[in-house]
Write a protein that holds these residues in place. Structure first.
Motif, short mmCIF file in Angstrom:
data_model
loop_
_atom_site.label_atom_id
_atom_site.label_comp_id
_atom_site.label_asym_id
_atom_site.label_seq_id
_atom_site.Cartn_x
_atom_site.Cartn_y
_atom_site.Cartn_z
N CYS A 15 28.94 4.30 47.95
CA CYS A 15 28.02 4.54 46.17
C CYS A 15 29.56 4.26 45.43
N CYS A 18 29.84 8.19 43.39
CA CYS A 18 30.67 9.08 43.49
C CYS A 18 30.85 9.04 45.24
N CYS A 32 22.54 9.76 47.68
CA CYS A 32 22.67 9.94 46.66
C CYS A 32 22.24 9.43 45.63
N HIS A 34 22.38 8.04 42.77
CA HIS A 34 22.90 7.08 42.43
C HIS A 34 21.84 5.69 43.18
ZN LIG Z 1 26.07 8.12 44.36
#
Ligand SMILES: [Zn+2]
Length: 97
Positions: A15, A18, A32, A34
């Motif tokens: 990602c 993060c 995650c 996102h």
């Molecule tokens: Zn993420």
């Protein structure tokens, strides 16, 4: 929808926000907050579609769901296409990154 490029290291796609390891050589690893969509050009059945993005996809209007998404998603969404495999594109869509 915006287009992003990600560097793939050792088969791992992280990602961009993060740095979670989202995809490894076996497929989806960690999802995650996102990462909201994972799919391929081979199938209309995404592996992950948190927001039901393709529920309004109409094959009569768009030959491929990715064309539908490119046309309909706003700039909060970011598309990364992994084309390392020649036959199949892997699509990852991130949000708010
Ligand atoms: Zn993420």
């Amino acid at each position: 929808m915006k287009i992003i490029n990600l560097e793939i290291e050792n088969e791992i796609i992280k990602c961009p926000k993060c740095f979670s390891e989202n995809i490894d050589e076996n497929g989806v690893k960690n999802v995650c907050e996102h990462l909201i969509f994972v799919g391929t050009s081979e199938s209309d059945e995404p592996e992950l579609d948190k927001e039901k993005l393709i529920s309004n996809y109409d094959i009569e209007k768009h030959e491929a769901y990715i064309d539908f998404l490119k046309e309909n998603l706003n700039d909060k969404y970011f598309l990364f296409t992994d084309s390392r495999t020649r036959q199949i594109d892997l699509y990852l869509i991130y949000k708010n990154i």
